[in-house]
Design an enzyme around this catalytic site. Structure first.
Site, PDB file in Angstrom:
ATOM      1  N   HIS A 217      42.499  36.793  30.321  1.00  0.00           N
ATOM      2  CA  HIS A 217      42.343  36.921  31.790  1.00  0.00           C
ATOM      3  C   HIS A 217      40.852  37.060  32.078  1.00  0.00           C
ATOM      4  CE1 HIS A 217      43.849  38.619  35.826  1.00  0.00           C
ATOM      5  NE2 HIS A 217      42.529  38.492  35.922  1.00  0.00           N
TER       6      HIS A 217
ATOM      7  N   HIS B 169      37.424  35.838  34.659  1.00  0.00           N
ATOM      8  CA  HIS B 169      36.815  35.188  35.829  1.00  0.00           C
ATOM      9  C   HIS B 169      35.436  34.680  35.446  1.00  0.00           C
ATOM     10  CE1 HIS B 169      39.916  36.755  38.554  1.00  0.00           C
ATOM     11  NE2 HIS B 169      39.915  37.794  37.735  1.00  0.00           N
TER      12      HIS B 169
ATOM     13  N   ARG C 273      33.808  32.276  37.629  1.00  0.00           N
ATOM     14  CA  ARG C 273      33.133  31.794  38.852  1.00  0.00           C
ATOM     15  C   ARG C 273      32.655  30.354  38.689  1.00  0.00           C
ATOM     16  NH1 ARG C 273      35.701  36.155  40.626  1.00  0.00           N
ATOM     17  NH2 ARG C 273      34.542  38.101  40.492  1.00  0.00           N
TER      18      ARG C 273
ATOM     19  N   ASN D 110      40.654  31.686  40.968  1.00  0.00           N
ATOM     20  CA  ASN D 110      40.339  32.168  42.328  1.00  0.00           C
ATOM     21  C   ASN D 110      38.902  31.832  42.728  1.00  0.00           C
ATOM     22  OD1 ASN D 110      39.452  34.127  40.428  1.00  0.00           O
ATOM     23  ND2 ASN D 110      39.528  35.765  41.944  1.00  0.00           N
TER      24      ASN D 110
ATOM     25  N   LYS E 224      48.607  30.934  38.031  1.00  0.00           N
ATOM     26  CA  LYS E 224      48.322  32.321  38.422  1.00  0.00           C
ATOM     27  C   LYS E 224      48.719  32.542  39.873  1.00  0.00           C
ATOM     28  CE  LYS E 224      46.483  36.444  38.531  1.00  0.00           C
ATOM     29  NZ  LYS E 224      45.073  36.787  38.443  1.00  0.00           N
TER      30      LYS E 224
ATOM     31  N   HIS F 159      49.355  38.612  39.662  1.00  0.00           N
ATOM     32  CA  HIS F 159      48.624  39.802  40.109  1.00  0.00           C
ATOM     33  C   HIS F 159      49.646  40.650  40.861  1.00  0.00           C
ATOM     34  CE1 HIS F 159      44.838  41.889  41.569  1.00  0.00           C
ATOM     35  NE2 HIS F 159      45.833  42.507  42.194  1.00  0.00           N
TER      36      HIS F 159
ATOM     37  N   HIS G 236      46.787  42.476  34.011  1.00  0.00           N
ATOM     38  CA  HIS G 236      45.981  43.706  34.088  1.00  0.00           C
ATOM     39  C   HIS G 236      46.800  44.919  34.546  1.00  0.00           C
ATOM     40  CE1 HIS G 236      45.859  42.245  38.169  1.00  0.00           C
ATOM     41  NE2 HIS G 236      44.865  41.416  37.971  1.00  0.00           N
TER      42      HIS G 236
ATOM     43  N   ASP H  65      39.895  40.726  32.410  1.00  0.00           N
ATOM     44  CA  ASP H  65      39.693  40.709  33.865  1.00  0.00           C
ATOM     45  C   ASP H  65      38.221  40.930  34.196  1.00  0.00           C
ATOM     46  OD1 ASP H  65      40.320  40.376  36.526  1.00  0.00           O
ATOM     47  OD2 ASP H  65      41.064  42.421  36.801  1.00  0.00           O
TER      48      ASP H  65
ATOM     49  N   HIS I 260      30.292  40.104  39.773  1.00  0.00           N
ATOM     50  CA  HIS I 260      29.791  40.008  41.152  1.00  0.00           C
ATOM     51  C   HIS I 260      28.300  40.303  41.097  1.00  0.00           C
ATOM     52  CE1 HIS I 260      33.730  39.958  43.225  1.00  0.00           C
ATOM     53  NE2 HIS I 260      34.137  40.776  42.278  1.00  0.00           N
TER      54      HIS I 260
ATOM     55  N   ALA J 128      35.475  44.163  44.579  1.00  0.00           N
ATOM     56  CA  ALA J 128      36.316  44.637  43.475  1.00  0.00           C
ATOM     57  C   ALA J 128      36.086  43.787  42.238  1.00  0.00           C
ATOM     58  CB  ALA J 128      37.784  44.585  43.886  1.00  0.00           C
TER      59      ALA J 128
HETATM   60  C1  NCD Z   1      38.903  39.968  40.516  1.00  0.00           C
HETATM   61  C2  NCD Z   1      37.746  39.087  41.000  1.00  0.00           C
HETATM   62  O1  NCD Z   1      36.680  39.627  41.345  1.00  0.00           O
HETATM   63  O2  NCD Z   1      37.905  37.862  41.001  1.00  0.00           O
HETATM   64  N1  NCD Z   1      38.645  41.322  40.938  1.00  0.00           N
HETATM   65  C3  NCD Z   1      39.176  42.444  40.407  1.00  0.00           C
HETATM   66  O3  NCD Z   1      38.949  43.519  40.950  1.00  0.00           O
HETATM   67  N2  NCD Z   1      39.908  42.416  39.318  1.00  0.00           N
HETATM   68  C4  NCD Z   1      40.192  39.433  41.017  1.00  0.00           C
HETATM   69  C5  NCD Z   1      41.401  40.063  40.383  1.00  0.00           C
HETATM   70  O4  NCD Z   1      41.729  39.784  39.229  1.00  0.00           O
HETATM   71  O5  NCD Z   1      42.055  40.873  41.032  1.00  0.00           O
HETATM   72 ZN    ZN Z   2      41.451  39.027  37.560  1.00  0.00          ZN
END
Ligand code: NCD
Ligand code: ZN
Length: 335
Positions: free
Chosen positions: A13, A15, A17, A41, A95, A134, A168, A240, A244, A256
């Site tokens: 899992h 991210h 970007r 996402n 997802k 999720h 998660h 996860d 950011h 988040a």
């Molecule tokens: C994730 C994100 O920033 O893309 N943020 C998070 O708090 N985990 C999205 C997600 O998996 O919920």
């Molecule tokens: Zn995530």
């Protein structure tokens, strides 16, 4: 010097970007992991065959060598069977996000009406495409995951051949659900094996510990540690890791997401050693995922060494969890 070797670590899992952020963070995961399940996402979400293919190309262009597999996911919508037949060879999973529940999830599902989802979920069952979820409602923040358990049950009962991954997980409620249905699996992050809500808002507010789902109570942490340390065969590591930019985290209205990609294996090794369960780490970070998803990752051998490692203050403008703090294990070599 004490060492520990892991083969073909997988992050189920992740991210990554896009654009400059992708170029900065993808090499950090590709350095130590054989592969990762890539979350869809983006803005706009990855929801067409072309979007999956071109995103995969951008990821592979961003990693320095061929020894990394990006297992792609598609953003859940109520797709028809012909569409899924066309895309099945390019994806590892789909997802599902409830609409608006987390970062970039506005185009997600707004009603869990089983009849509306039936065509898609039956086609996924037939084509062997797992559904990653999720699992949070829009209820009170500490109850969102527990409230979602009835939706997992509904899905698990109505689609017994559909592999469902509770992403998660953060609660004892989710851990207790795992063995109730054969087709339920879960990922667990490293930060949810370390933090409770106290570490987010119990003292000074810690933006780099803030994510969705939020870290819960000590008894939830204990339940997660229970299944992770035993490497329960239905549980896999999924970081996860959600980068950011620093100004989006250290601001009024903190985004988040916890960024752990470059320190995940070091932290996991420290945790498993602390509980005298290092022998189970290989299953948690790779073998279980290989069995659950039926994947065969590129060979990679990662050796960690037990020595103090100071976590960098930031990686190209992204602040990792435990920035500036010392952890007990470091990456020694990668072959
Ligand atoms: C994730 C994100 O920033 O893309 N943020 C998070 O708090 N985990 C999205 C997600 O998996 O919920
Ligand atoms: Zn995530």
């Amino acid at each position: 010097m004490k060492t520990h070797t892991l083969l073909m670590p997988l992050d189920m899992h992740l991210h990554l970007r896009d654009g400059v952020m992708l170029e900065n963070v993808a090499p950090l995961t590709a350095f130590t992991f054989s592969g990762a399940l890539i979350m869809p996402n983006l803005v706009p979400p990855v929801d067409t065959l072309e979007a999956v293919q071109s995103y995969k190309q951008r990821i592979m262009a961003a990693v320095p060598n061929d020894y990394f597999e990006s297992y792609m996911t598609l953003f859940y919508k109520n797709y028809d069977k012909a569409f899924l037949e066309n895309v099945v060879d390019e994806i590892t999973a789909i997802k599902l996000y409830p609409a608006g529940i987390t970062t970039n999830s506005e185009g997600g599902v707004s009603s869990f009406d089983i009849e509306e989802m039936r065509v898609t979920l039956e086609a996924m069952s037939e084509l062997g495409i797992p559904l990653c979820v999720h699992g949070e409602t829009d209820g009170f923040v500490m109850d969102r995951e527990a409230e979602f358990m009835s939706i997992y049950e509904l899905l698990a009962k109505n689609f017994p051949k559909l592999k469902l991954v509770m992403e998660h997980i953060t609660t004892k409620a989710a851990v207790d659900m795992l063995d109730k249905y054969d087709n339920l699996y879960a990922t667990i992050t490293v930060h949810h094996l370390l933090l409770t809500l106290d570490d987010v808002v119990g003292g000074m507010m810690m933006p780099h510990h803030f994510c969705k789902p939020i870290a819960k109570r000590p008894e939830d942490l204990d339940a997660l540690l229970g299944v992770a340390l035993e490497a329960h065969p239905k549980v896999m590591f999924g970081s996860d890791s959600a980068p950011h930019p620093q100004h989006k985290k250290e601001s009024c209205g903190c985004a988040a997401g916890v960024f752990t990609a470059p320190i995940a294996l070091q932290l996991l090794t420290e945790i498993f050693e602390q509980f005298d369960k290092l022998d189970n780490l290989q299953s948690f970070v790779s073998d279980n995922a290989q069995n659950i998803y039926g994947i065969c990752p590129e060979f990679k051998e990662v050796t960690l060494e037990k020595r103090p490692f100071v976590v960098p203050e930031n990686y190209a403008g992204v602040v990792p969890m435990y920035a500036g703090e010392v952890i007990g294990w470091a990456i020694e070599s990668v072959d």
